[in-house]
Design an enzyme around this catalytic site. Structure first.
Site, PDB file in Angstrom:
ATOM      1  N   PRO A   9       0.733  -1.360  -0.099  1.00  0.00           N
ATOM      2  CA  PRO A   9       0.006  -0.486  -0.335  1.00  0.00           C
ATOM      3  C   PRO A   9       1.413   1.303  -0.233  1.00  0.00           C
ATOM      4  O   PRO A   9       1.775   1.603   0.525  1.00  0.00           O
ATOM      5  CB  PRO A   9      -0.609  -0.055   1.753  1.00  0.00           C
ATOM      6  N   ASN A  10       0.404   2.427  -0.666  1.00  0.00           N
ATOM      7  CA  ASN A  10       0.919   3.773  -0.920  1.00  0.00           C
ATOM      8  C   ASN A  10       1.502   4.001  -1.756  1.00  0.00           C
ATOM      9  O   ASN A  10       2.567   4.930  -2.270  1.00  0.00           O
ATOM     10  CB  ASN A  10       1.036   4.380   0.472  1.00  0.00           C
ATOM     11  N   ARG A  17       4.782  10.828  -2.334  1.00  0.00           N
ATOM     12  CA  ARG A  17       4.662  10.630  -1.065  1.00  0.00           C
ATOM     13  C   ARG A  17       5.585  10.783  -0.726  1.00  0.00           C
ATOM     14  O   ARG A  17       6.831  10.673  -0.993  1.00  0.00           O
ATOM     15  CB  ARG A  17       3.911   9.323  -0.930  1.00  0.00           C
ATOM     16  N   TYR A  22      10.573   9.478   1.062  1.00  0.00           N
ATOM     17  CA  TYR A  22      10.376   8.116   0.273  1.00  0.00           C
ATOM     18  C   TYR A  22      11.753   8.178  -1.075  1.00  0.00           C
ATOM     19  O   TYR A  22      11.859   7.968  -1.912  1.00  0.00           O
ATOM     20  CB  TYR A  22       9.976   7.672  -0.162  1.00  0.00           C
ATOM     21  N   ASN A  95       8.090  -5.371  -1.171  1.00  0.00           N
ATOM     22  CA  ASN A  95       7.692  -4.660  -0.224  1.00  0.00           C
ATOM     23  C   ASN A  95       6.707  -4.577   0.894  1.00  0.00           C
ATOM     24  O   ASN A  95       5.967  -4.299  -0.369  1.00  0.00           O
ATOM     25  CB  ASN A  95       8.727  -3.254  -0.509  1.00  0.00           C
ATOM     26  N   ALA A  98       2.910  -0.613   4.578  1.00  0.00           N
ATOM     27  CA  ALA A  98       2.801  -1.179   6.062  1.00  0.00           C
ATOM     28  C   ALA A  98       2.720  -2.501   6.410  1.00  0.00           C
ATOM     29  O   ALA A  98       2.398  -1.802   8.045  1.00  0.00           O
ATOM     30  CB  ALA A  98       1.969   0.421   6.366  1.00  0.00           C
ATOM     31  N   GLU A 119      12.838  -9.174   1.957  1.00  0.00           N
ATOM     32  CA  GLU A 119      11.509  -8.378   2.231  1.00  0.00           C
ATOM     33  C   GLU A 119      12.260  -7.230   2.000  1.00  0.00           C
ATOM     34  O   GLU A 119      13.208  -6.594   2.302  1.00  0.00           O
ATOM     35  CB  GLU A 119      11.648  -8.498   3.749  1.00  0.00           C
ATOM     36  N   HIS A 121      12.025  -2.512   1.455  1.00  0.00           N
ATOM     37  CA  HIS A 121      12.296  -1.252   2.633  1.00  0.00           C
ATOM     38  C   HIS A 121      13.243  -0.656   1.508  1.00  0.00           C
ATOM     39  O   HIS A 121      14.243  -0.528   1.886  1.00  0.00           O
ATOM     40  CB  HIS A 121      11.766  -1.163   3.979  1.00  0.00           C
ATOM     41  N   ARG A 128      13.858   4.278  12.033  1.00  0.00           N
ATOM     42  CA  ARG A 128      12.466   5.141  12.132  1.00  0.00           C
ATOM     43  C   ARG A 128      11.643   5.502  13.298  1.00  0.00           C
ATOM     44  O   ARG A 128      12.104   5.338  14.674  1.00  0.00           O
ATOM     45  CB  ARG A 128      11.974   4.878  10.805  1.00  0.00           C
TER      46      ARG A 128
HETATM   47  C1  DQA Z   1       8.174   1.469   3.525  1.00  0.00           C
HETATM   48  C2  DQA Z   1       8.840   1.331   5.027  1.00  0.00           C
HETATM   49  C3  DQA Z   1       7.221   1.300   6.205  1.00  0.00           C
HETATM   50  O1  DQA Z   1       7.136   1.388   7.209  1.00  0.00           O
HETATM   51  C4  DQA Z   1       6.093   1.876   5.150  1.00  0.00           C
HETATM   52  O2  DQA Z   1       5.148   2.073   6.212  1.00  0.00           O
HETATM   53  C5  DQA Z   1       6.045   1.651   3.932  1.00  0.00           C
HETATM   54  C6  DQA Z   1       7.571   2.369   3.554  1.00  0.00           C
HETATM   55  C7  DQA Z   1      10.090   1.771   2.964  1.00  0.00           C
HETATM   56  O3  DQA Z   1       9.825   0.830   1.901  1.00  0.00           O
HETATM   57  O4  DQA Z   1      10.814   1.475   3.556  1.00  0.00           O
HETATM   58  O5  DQA Z   1       5.104   2.497   3.017  1.00  0.00           O
HETATM   59  O6  DQA Z   1       8.300  -0.284   3.613  1.00  0.00           O
END
Ligand code: DQA
Length: 167
Positions: A9-10, A17, A22, A95, A98, A119, A121, A128
């Protein structure tokens, strides 16, 4: 070998964003850069074959690394995608965004399949807000790459290909 690059998501909003966190690269640009990296890796693998090196144990000697990309904001769709992935792919670069921090449904989907999942990120979630330091996915994944932006995805390609090759 075919690998699925899955974004949660997002991440469709990358580019606009929270750019201070990011960066300004869009998801489309990120995917193109990672696809380009896989192409270069495939060329290096083909060159090794030409040099007569011993083949790896993967799905064929020095096979091409093909990436397929998918993003969803919906937990159930992501569960379906992970369940179905083992029919078409040999591994997943994921990835979970959240969902990383709370989705037991997605954790269980990863644990239920037999292909390796890495995994990924963009940011260093361990440095963070405290709630981001917890990943419910980490111990069911075959590895993790974090904190390096688009480079985290490229590192994940190398890690996953190495696992599938049996190196
Ligand atoms: C994320 C880190 C997560 O905490 C966050 O909710 C994201 C992006 C990252 O790629 O750093 O949406 O997965």
């Amino acid at each position: 070998m075919k690998l699925l690059v899955l974004n949660g998501p997002n991440l469709n909003l990358l580019g606009t964003r929270e750019p201070k966190i990011y960066g300004t690269m869009t998801l489309d640009a990120l995917q193109r850069e990672v696809a380009e990296y896989a192409l270069e890796l495939s060329e290096r693998r083909a060159a090794r074959a030409d040099e007569g090196a011993e083949p790896d144990k993967g799905d064929g000697p020095f096979c091409q690394v093909e990436l397929f990309f998918y993003q969803s904001n919906h937990e159930g769709i992501l569960v379906d995608t992970i369940q179905n992935a083992q029919r078409n792919y040999q591994g997943i670069i994921y990835n979970p965004a959240a969902h990383t921090h709370y989705s037991i449904a997605l954790r269980d989907a990863i644990a239920a399949i037999s292909i390796p999942v890495i995994e990924v990120h963009l940011t260093d979630i361990t440095a963070r807000e405290p709630f981001r330091a917890t990943s419910v996915m980490a111990d069911v994944c075959a590895g993790r790459c974090l904190g390096k932006g688009v480079e985290s995805y490229k590192e994940a390609v190398d890690l996953l290909v190495g696992i599938i090759d049996g190196r």
